[in-house]
Scaffold this motif. Structure first.
Motif, PDB file in Angstrom:
ATOM      1  N   ASP A   4       0.860  -1.046  -0.373  1.00 52.64           N
ATOM      2  CA  ASP A   4       0.039   0.341  -0.090  1.00 52.64           C
ATOM      3  C   ASP A   4       1.184   0.878  -0.111  1.00 52.64           C
ATOM      4  N   VAL A   5      -0.228   2.376  -0.913  1.00 51.51           N
ATOM      5  CA  VAL A   5       1.027   3.700  -0.419  1.00 51.51           C
ATOM      6  C   VAL A   5       0.583   4.256   0.519  1.00 51.51           C
ATOM      7  N   HIS A   6       1.222   5.155   1.528  1.00 48.67           N
ATOM      8  CA  HIS A   6       0.689   5.693   1.822  1.00 48.67           C
ATOM      9  C   HIS A   6       1.086   7.985   1.367  1.00 48.67           C
ATOM     10  N   GLY A   7       0.261   8.408   0.736  1.00 52.54           N
ATOM     11  CA  GLY A   7       0.033   9.252   0.491  1.00 52.54           C
ATOM     12  C   GLY A   7       0.411  10.616   1.193  1.00 52.54           C
ATOM     13  N   GLU A   8       0.387  11.827   0.941  1.00 57.00           N
ATOM     14  CA  GLU A   8      -0.361  13.263   1.934  1.00 57.00           C
ATOM     15  C   GLU A   8      -0.848  14.369   0.995  1.00 57.00           C
ATOM     16  N   LEU A   9      -2.358  13.792   1.413  1.00 59.81           N
ATOM     17  CA  LEU A   9      -3.421  14.672   1.216  1.00 59.81           C
ATOM     18  C   LEU A   9      -3.636  16.418   1.566  1.00 59.81           C
ATOM     19  N   SER A  10      -3.268  17.065   0.521  1.00 58.61           N
ATOM     20  CA  SER A  10      -3.862  18.623   1.310  1.00 58.61           C
ATOM     21  C   SER A  10      -4.869  18.536   0.398  1.00 58.61           C
ATOM     22  N   LEU A  11      -5.100  19.607   1.536  1.00 57.39           N
ATOM     23  CA  LEU A  11      -6.407  20.299   0.237  1.00 57.39           C
ATOM     24  C   LEU A  11      -6.876  21.486   0.551  1.00 57.39           C
ATOM     25  N   LEU A  12      -6.885  22.526  -0.801  1.00 57.72           N
ATOM     26  CA  LEU A  12      -7.028  23.745  -0.846  1.00 57.72           C
ATOM     27  C   LEU A  12      -8.192  24.427  -1.592  1.00 57.72           C
ATOM     28  N   SER A  13      -8.827  25.377  -0.856  1.00 55.84           N
ATOM     29  CA  SER A  13      -9.811  26.554  -1.005  1.00 55.84           C
ATOM     30  C   SER A  13      -9.160  27.804  -1.700  1.00 55.84           C
ATOM     31  N   THR A  14      -9.802  28.667  -2.254  1.00 55.38           N
ATOM     32  CA  THR A  14      -8.928  29.380  -2.383  1.00 55.38           C
ATOM     33  C   THR A  14     -10.827  30.192  -2.238  1.00 55.38           C
ATOM     34  N   LEU A  37     -18.322  37.988   2.399  1.00 55.40           N
ATOM     35  CA  LEU A  37     -19.009  35.956   1.236  1.00 55.40           C
ATOM     36  C   LEU A  37     -18.499  35.491   0.815  1.00 55.40           C
ATOM     37  N   GLN A  38     -16.954  35.473   0.043  1.00 51.56           N
ATOM     38  CA  GLN A  38     -16.669  34.926  -1.219  1.00 51.56           C
ATOM     39  C   GLN A  38     -15.949  33.962   0.259  1.00 51.56           C
ATOM     40  N   ARG A  39     -15.381  34.826   1.457  1.00 53.86           N
ATOM     41  CA  ARG A  39     -13.872  33.322   2.299  1.00 53.86           C
ATOM     42  C   ARG A  39     -15.066  33.194   2.813  1.00 53.86           C
ATOM     43  N   ARG A  40     -16.264  32.945   3.714  1.00 53.29           N
ATOM     44  CA  ARG A  40     -17.035  32.559   3.732  1.00 53.29           C
ATOM     45  C   ARG A  40     -17.617  30.883   3.406  1.00 53.29           C
ATOM     46  N   VAL A  41     -17.783  31.129   2.202  1.00 51.39           N
ATOM     47  CA  VAL A  41     -18.311  30.326   0.842  1.00 51.39           C
ATOM     48  C   VAL A  41     -17.091  29.190   0.463  1.00 51.39           C
ATOM     49  N   ALA A  42     -15.966  29.690   0.579  1.00 50.14           N
ATOM     50  CA  ALA A  42     -14.700  29.250   0.685  1.00 50.14           C
ATOM     51  C   ALA A  42     -14.171  27.932   1.891  1.00 50.14           C
ATOM     52  N   GLU A  43     -14.841  28.930   2.575  1.00 47.97           N
ATOM     53  CA  GLU A  43     -14.555  28.439   4.287  1.00 47.97           C
ATOM     54  C   GLU A  43     -15.707  26.375   4.324  1.00 47.97           C
ATOM     55  N   ARG A  44     -16.969  26.977   4.011  1.00 52.97           N
ATOM     56  CA  ARG A  44     -17.928  26.222   3.795  1.00 52.97           C
ATOM     57  C   ARG A  44     -16.994  24.816   3.091  1.00 52.97           C
ATOM     58  N   THR A  62      -6.148  23.671   3.713  1.00 52.64           N
ATOM     59  CA  THR A  62      -5.305  25.514   3.760  1.00 52.64           C
ATOM     60  C   THR A  62      -6.498  26.651   2.842  1.00 52.64           C
ATOM     61  N   LEU A  63      -6.761  27.634   3.148  1.00 48.71           N
ATOM     62  CA  LEU A  63      -7.323  28.248   2.336  1.00 48.71           C
ATOM     63  C   LEU A  63      -6.548  29.595   2.223  1.00 48.71           C
ATOM     64  N   VAL A  64      -6.717  30.131   0.925  1.00 47.56           N
ATOM     65  CA  VAL A  64      -5.493  31.293   0.617  1.00 47.56           C
ATOM     66  C   VAL A  64      -6.606  32.140   0.223  1.00 47.56           C
ATOM     67  N   ARG A  65      -6.271  33.451  -0.264  1.00 53.67           N
ATOM     68  CA  ARG A  65      -6.795  34.309  -1.456  1.00 53.67           C
ATOM     69  C   ARG A  65      -6.259  34.027  -2.703  1.00 53.67           C
ATOM     70  N   GLY A  66      -6.527  34.222  -2.947  1.00 53.92           N
ATOM     71  CA  GLY A  66      -6.363  34.003  -4.380  1.00 53.92           C
ATOM     72  C   GLY A  66      -6.820  33.148  -5.412  1.00 53.92           C
ATOM     73  N   THR A  67      -6.479  33.475  -7.420  1.00 54.34           N
ATOM     74  CA  THR A  67      -6.780  32.581  -7.452  1.00 54.34           C
ATOM     75  C   THR A  67      -6.548  30.816  -8.185  1.00 54.34           C
ATOM     76  N   PRO A  68      -8.309  29.968  -8.049  1.00 50.02           N
ATOM     77  CA  PRO A  68      -7.540  28.414  -7.983  1.00 50.02           C
ATOM     78  C   PRO A  68      -5.973  27.771  -9.122  1.00 50.02           C
ATOM     79  N   VAL A  69      -6.404  28.279 -10.067  1.00 48.83           N
ATOM     80  CA  VAL A  69      -4.825  27.920 -10.978  1.00 48.83           C
ATOM     81  C   VAL A  69      -3.832  28.341 -10.494  1.00 48.83           C
ATOM     82  N   SER A  70      -3.166  29.651 -10.381  1.00 46.89           N
ATOM     83  CA  SER A  70      -2.657  29.972  -9.686  1.00 46.89           C
ATOM     84  C   SER A  70      -1.692  29.827  -8.699  1.00 46.89           C
ATOM     85  N   GLU A  71      -2.822  29.250  -7.286  1.00 48.68           N
ATOM     86  CA  GLU A  71      -2.526  28.903  -5.775  1.00 48.68           C
ATOM     87  C   GLU A  71      -2.375  27.413  -6.176  1.00 48.68           C
ATOM     88  N   LEU A  72      -3.105  27.060  -7.360  1.00 52.41           N
ATOM     89  CA  LEU A  72      -3.067  25.596  -7.027  1.00 52.41           C
ATOM     90  C   LEU A  72      -1.467  24.781  -8.190  1.00 52.41           C
TER      91      LEU A  72
END
Length: 246
Positions: A4-14, A37-44, A62-72
Motif C-alpha cells: 500500500d502507498v501512504h501519500g500526503e493529501l492536502s486540501l486547498l480552497s481559494t 461572503l467569498q471567504r465564508r463560501v470558501a471556508e464552508r 489551507t484557505l488562501v486568497r487568490g485564484t484557484p489555478v495560480s494557487e494550485l
C-alpha cells in the motif's frame, strides 16, 4: 500483494473578489465584490471537503486568497506534488478554453498528473479503462491503471485505438501481455466510448503544455469522458532528479 502507498493529501480552497466589472445597480454590494461572503463560501467548501475525506485519509486544509489555478500551481511546485485533483465544472472543452476553467488550465499547465473528478458510485473504482498505443507514456498509464486495479480489486480494460496515429504492436503486446481490446475509432472517441461504462479512464500525457496541448488526447478526453479522468504525467522535478543522477 502490492504494498500500500501512504501519500500526503492536502486540501486547498481559494477565495477572491472579481476584477473590476463595469455596471451594476442598487445599494447592495454585488456578491462578486463581497469579500466576507467569498471567504465564508470558501471556508464552508473546505470544511465540507475535509469532512468528506476524513474517514479515508489524514489531510491538511489551507484557505488562501487568490485564484484557484495560480494557487494550485504554486502549491504543486512548492511541495513537489505528484497529483492534483479538481472537480469537473461541466462547462465542456470549448467553453473551458475560452473561460479559463480550472480543469482546462491545469491540464495545460500542471507539471504533474491531473485527476478530473466526476460524481461516482459508492463502489468506485470498480471498472478502469486505460488507453495503450505502445508509447512510453501509455506504458506509464497502464502501470498506474494496473496498480489501481490490483489495489481496489477492480476490472481493468486496456483499449488500443487504431483509428489514429500508428500503434506499436510489439510494445502494446509487451505492455498489456496481449490483454487488450481493439477499436477502429480514433483514440479520443474510442476511450470516451469505453469510459461510458467505467468509473475511471486513464491516459498518458506526452508532456505537452499550453497551446501545444490543445487537441491532445488527454486534453480532449478529460472533458468528454462520462467518468473521472486521470492524466498520468511524470512530474517535472522527478525528470530533473533522474537527469542529475545520471
Amino acid at each position: 500483494m502490492l504494498e500500500d502507498v501512504h501519500g500526503e493529501l492536502s486540501l486547498l480552497s481559494t477565495w477572491d473578489i472579481a476584477p473590476t466589472i463595469i455596471g451594476g445597480t442598487g445599494t447592495h454590494i454585488p456578491y462578486y465584490y463581497d469579500e466576507e461572503l467569498q471567504r465564508r463560501v470558501a471556508e464552508r467548501n473546505l470544511a465540507a471537503a475535509s469532512e468528506h475525506v476524513r474517514p479515508y485519509a489524514r489531510t491538511t486544509a489551507t484557505l488562501v486568497r487568490g485564484t484557484p489555478v495560480s494557487e494550485l500551481l504554486q502549491a504543486i511546485d512548492r511541495d513537489q506534488r505528484t497529483l492534483v485533483v479538481v472537480g469537473s465544472s461541466g462547462t465542456g472543452r470549448l467553453l473551458g478554453i475560452v473561460a479559463g476553467a480550472v480543469a482546462t488550465e491545469l491540464i495545460h499547465k500542471a507539471p504533474c498528473s491531473i485527476l478530473v473528478a466526476r460524481a461516482a458510485p459508492a463502489t468506485f473504482p470498480k471498472r478502469l479503462v486505460v488507453g495503450v498505443d505502445g508509447s512510453i507514456e501509455s506504458a506509464a498509464a497502464y502501470a498506474c491503471a494496473y496498480f489501481l486495479a490490483a489495489r481496489f480489486d477492480a476490472e481493468l480494460h486496456a483499449v488500443v485505438a487504431r483509428g489514429g496515429k500508428g500503434v506499436n504492436e510489439r510494445l502494446v503486446a509487451a505492455i498489456t501481455d496481449g490483454a487488450h481490446v481493439d477499436s477502429h475509432l480514433p483514440p479520443t472517441e474510442a476511450l470516451a466510448a469505453a469510459a461510458a461504462e467505467a468509473d475511471l479512464v486513464i491516459v498518458g500525457s506526452r508532456g505537452l503544455h499550453g497551446v501545444r496541448a490543445l487537441g491532445s488526447v488527454s486534453e480532449r478526453l478529460a472533458h468528454t469522458a462520462a467518468c473521472s479522468a486521470l492524466v498520468v504525467r511524470e512530474p517535472v522535478w522527478q525528470r530533473v532528479a533522474e537527469e542529475l543522477g545520471r
